[in-house]
Enzyme design. Structure first.
Site, PDB file in Angstrom:
ATOM      1  N   CYS A   1       2.963  -0.458  -6.152  1.00 38.57           N
ATOM      2  CA  CYS A   1       2.224  -1.397  -6.684  1.00 38.57           C
ATOM      3  C   CYS A   1       1.740  -1.472  -7.984  1.00 38.57           C
ATOM      4  CB  CYS A   1       0.963  -1.273  -5.824  1.00 38.57           C
ATOM      5  SG  CYS A   1       1.389  -1.477  -4.058  1.00 38.57           S
TER       6      CYS A   1
ATOM      7  N   HIS B   1      -5.588  -4.528  -8.943  1.00 34.36           N
ATOM      8  CA  HIS B   1      -4.590  -4.689  -7.740  1.00 34.36           C
ATOM      9  C   HIS B   1      -5.081  -5.355  -6.507  1.00 34.36           C
ATOM     10  CE1 HIS B   1      -1.240  -4.231  -5.226  1.00 34.36           C
ATOM     11  NE2 HIS B   1      -1.768  -3.096  -4.420  1.00 34.36           N
TER      12      HIS B   1
ATOM     13  N   ASN C   1      -1.579  -8.327   0.210  1.00 32.24           N
ATOM     14  CA  ASN C   1      -1.012  -7.124  -0.889  1.00 32.24           C
ATOM     15  C   ASN C   1       0.248  -7.338  -1.253  1.00 32.24           C
ATOM     16  OD1 ASN C   1      -0.430  -4.945  -2.250  1.00 32.24           O
ATOM     17  ND2 ASN C   1      -1.353  -3.662  -1.165  1.00 32.24           N
TER      18      ASN C   1
HETATM   19  N1  COA Z   1      -7.290  -5.112  13.803  1.00 34.20           N
HETATM   20  C1  COA Z   1      -8.131  -4.592  14.617  1.00 34.20           C
HETATM   21  N2  COA Z   1      -8.658  -3.247  14.377  1.00 34.20           N
HETATM   22  C2  COA Z   1      -8.082  -2.453  13.534  1.00 34.20           C
HETATM   23  C3  COA Z   1      -6.715  -2.915  12.790  1.00 34.20           C
HETATM   24  C4  COA Z   1      -6.605  -4.167  12.824  1.00 34.20           C
HETATM   25  N3  COA Z   1      -5.762  -4.770  12.244  1.00 34.20           N
HETATM   26  N4  COA Z   1      -6.593  -1.826  12.152  1.00 34.20           N
HETATM   27  C5  COA Z   1      -7.235  -0.788  12.346  1.00 34.20           C
HETATM   28  N5  COA Z   1      -8.075  -0.959  13.468  1.00 34.20           N
HETATM   29  C6  COA Z   1      -9.115  -0.260  13.944  1.00 34.20           C
HETATM   30  C7  COA Z   1      -8.582   1.428  14.053  1.00 34.20           C
HETATM   31  O1  COA Z   1      -7.735   1.560  15.186  1.00 34.20           O
HETATM   32  C8  COA Z   1      -9.944   1.850  14.319  1.00 34.20           C
HETATM   33  O2  COA Z   1     -10.346   1.977  15.487  1.00 34.20           O
HETATM   34  P1  COA Z   1     -11.181   3.231  16.175  1.00 34.20           P
HETATM   35  O3  COA Z   1     -12.388   3.335  15.571  1.00 34.20           O
HETATM   36  O4  COA Z   1     -11.111   2.574  17.549  1.00 34.20           O
HETATM   37  O5  COA Z   1     -10.175   4.310  15.948  1.00 34.20           O
HETATM   38  C9  COA Z   1     -10.859   0.874  13.344  1.00 34.20           C
HETATM   39  O6  COA Z   1     -10.254  -0.410  13.329  1.00 34.20           O
HETATM   40  C10 COA Z   1     -11.286   1.435  12.152  1.00 34.20           C
HETATM   41  O7  COA Z   1     -10.051   1.725  11.357  1.00 34.20           O
HETATM   42  P2  COA Z   1     -10.149   2.343  10.190  1.00 34.20           P
HETATM   43  O8  COA Z   1      -8.499   2.955   9.543  1.00 34.20           O
HETATM   44  O9  COA Z   1     -11.187   3.536   9.791  1.00 34.20           O
HETATM   45  O10 COA Z   1     -10.275   1.065   9.134  1.00 34.20           O
HETATM   46  P3  COA Z   1     -10.946   0.972   7.655  1.00 34.20           P
HETATM   47  O11 COA Z   1     -12.303   0.397   7.413  1.00 34.20           O
HETATM   48  O12 COA Z   1     -10.580   2.321   6.936  1.00 34.20           O
HETATM   49  O13 COA Z   1      -9.645  -0.009   7.144  1.00 34.20           O
HETATM   50  C11 COA Z   1      -7.744  -0.452   5.863  1.00 34.20           C
HETATM   51  C12 COA Z   1      -8.434   0.222   7.201  1.00 34.20           C
HETATM   52  C13 COA Z   1      -6.127  -0.128   5.861  1.00 34.20           C
HETATM   53  C14 COA Z   1      -7.933  -1.885   5.814  1.00 34.20           C
HETATM   54  C15 COA Z   1      -8.319   0.523   4.614  1.00 34.20           C
HETATM   55  O14 COA Z   1      -8.577   1.948   4.927  1.00 34.20           O
HETATM   56  C16 COA Z   1      -7.820   0.167   3.332  1.00 34.20           C
HETATM   57  O15 COA Z   1      -7.760  -0.764   2.925  1.00 34.20           O
HETATM   58  N6  COA Z   1      -7.227   1.251   2.788  1.00 34.20           N
HETATM   59  C17 COA Z   1      -6.333   1.149   1.553  1.00 34.20           C
HETATM   60  C18 COA Z   1      -5.032   0.452   2.001  1.00 34.20           C
HETATM   61  C19 COA Z   1      -4.383   0.134   0.603  1.00 34.20           C
HETATM   62  O16 COA Z   1      -4.991  -0.093  -0.577  1.00 34.20           O
HETATM   63  N7  COA Z   1      -3.026   0.026   0.641  1.00 34.20           N
HETATM   64  C20 COA Z   1      -2.100  -0.238  -0.376  1.00 34.20           C
HETATM   65  C21 COA Z   1      -2.221   0.657  -1.375  1.00 34.20           C
HETATM   66  S1  COA Z   1      -1.135  -0.076  -2.672  1.00 34.20           S
END
Ligand code: COA
Length: 318
Positions: free
Chosen positions: A110, A244, A274
């Site tokens: 990215c 980003h 993204n």
């Molecule tokens: N729909 C519904 N539920 C979802 C889901 C979706 N698409 N994706 C994950 N969940 C659930 C998980 O299974 C978890 O359930 P559980 O509590 O029963 O285990 C719950 O939501 C929380 O998941 P978690 O991973 O803790 O969520 P989060 O608040 O950390 O959000 C991201 C997840 C990926 C959105 C977040 O961590 C993020 O944006 N990270 C950075 C990603 C990034 O920048 N990537 C690119 C880099 S260039």
């Protein structure tokens, strides 16, 4: 001497998918995706190839720069991967637009746009180029596991391009790599070799979301603060922070640390998800098209991505 951006372009696939439609593939819903990420829709390739999108973006950038392919003496594509492992995306795109000059890809995930800008400055400093075309292109939809709701909801496909010439609009650029291949990666396939002794990971994007989130907010704060300090600028003197577009909550986290108003942090994540290296140049393109960027504006670009990599640039817009 660094560079000026003199023309930009974009290439977006026709098919748009809403959060609701993603719920046809994985157990998710619009409320979760919107509230946790800010994403509402994304575009994905159907009949288009990545080099089609890159060609469209490149030709529009050339037109806006009032140049033709014969004026370009270096072509850099930033991408995680084109439709072919080789030739490079730069070569497959150059073939489509009739461009014949030095052409290569760089992969800084990215952060690719920032890395390409720095490479362009190096070519200008060597006196080896006058007009450089930089095209970022990503087809993330083909690199995702569409059974994994943790990742498939986050990304989209697209391309954005710019033509750069020697100039002093870009006042600062800094790139870092903080190597870590455990929290964000896309393994490659291994062909059908009979010799590998251990099983390799499936060729899909793999991410530990919360670790990436923490890296992103931290690195953005540190790197933007370093840039402002180097240029002796207060955050109040910056007109636009183009961060980003990975998660709206990451952008909000960085904004709160800088104590600046939301209007200074434009987004396009709601429309595109993204787009990896494409996110920032596409956002800049849209702001120029909408007449928001004015001569003399101070613009901070800040990206992070797999590697882990990060890159920050500051422009005094001309
Ligand atoms: N729909 C519904 N539920 C979802 C889901 C979706 N698409 N994706 C994950 N969940 C659930 C998980 O299974 C978890 O359930 P559980 O509590 O029963 O285990 C719950 O939501 C929380 O998941 P978690 O991973 O803790 O969520 P989060 O608040 O950390 O959000 C991201 C997840 C990926 C959105 C977040 O961590 C993020 O944006 N990270 C950075 C990603 C990034 O920048 N990537 C690119 C880099 S260039």
């Amino acid at each position: 001497m660094s560079l000026n951006i003199i023309g930009m372009g974009k290439g977006i696939p026709k098919k748009q998918i809403t959060n609701g439609e993603i719920a046809n593939y994985v157990d998710t819903n619009d409320e979760w995706i919107t509230s946790r990420t800010g994403i509402q829709t994304r575009h994905v390739c159907t009949s288009e190839t990545l080099s089609d999108l890159a060609a469209t973006a490149s030709l529009e950038a050339l037109e806006n720069a009032k140049l033709t392919v014969s004026d370009i003496d270096l072509f850099i594509c930033a991408t995680i991967g084109g439709e072919l492992r080789t030739p490079s995306l730069s070569c497959t795109t150059a073939e489509k637009i009739g461009l014949k000059c030095t052409a290569f890809d760089i992969n800084a995930a990215c952060t690719g746009f920032a890395y390409a800008l720095e490479v362009a400055v190096g070519y200008f400093a060597m006196g080896k180029a006058k007009n450089i075309l930089i095209t970022c292109g990503e087809m993330m939809s083909t690199q995702l596991d569409w059974n994994d709701r943790n990742t498939c909801v986050l990304f989209g496909d697209g391309a954005a391009a710019c033509v750069v010439t020697p100039g002093d609009s870009m006042r600062y650029i800094s790139l870092i790599a903080s190597p870590d291949s455990t929290i964000l990666k896309i393994p490659v396939g291994t062909g059908n070799t009979p010799f590998l002794e251990s099983k390799v990971d499936e060729p899909y994007l793999y991410m530990q979301g919360q670790d990436v989130f923490k890296f992103a907010v931290g690195v953005c704060d540190i790197e933007v603060s370093k840039a402002l300090e180097t240029l002796d600028l207060a955050p109040e003197e910056v007109d636009w922070f183009l961060l980003h577009q990975a998660n709206k909550r990451i952008i909000d986290g960085a904004r709160r640390k800088l104590k600046q108003p939301e209007e200074k942090f434009p987004t396009n994540i709601e429309k595109y998800g993204n787009l990896s290296s494409v996110s920032i140049p596409l956002l800049l393109y849209e702001m120029i098209e909408e007449g928001k960027v004015k001569t003399g504006d101070t613009i901070v670009l800040s990206a992070f991505g797999a590697g882990m990599t990060a890159g920050t640039a500051v422009f005094k817009w001309q």
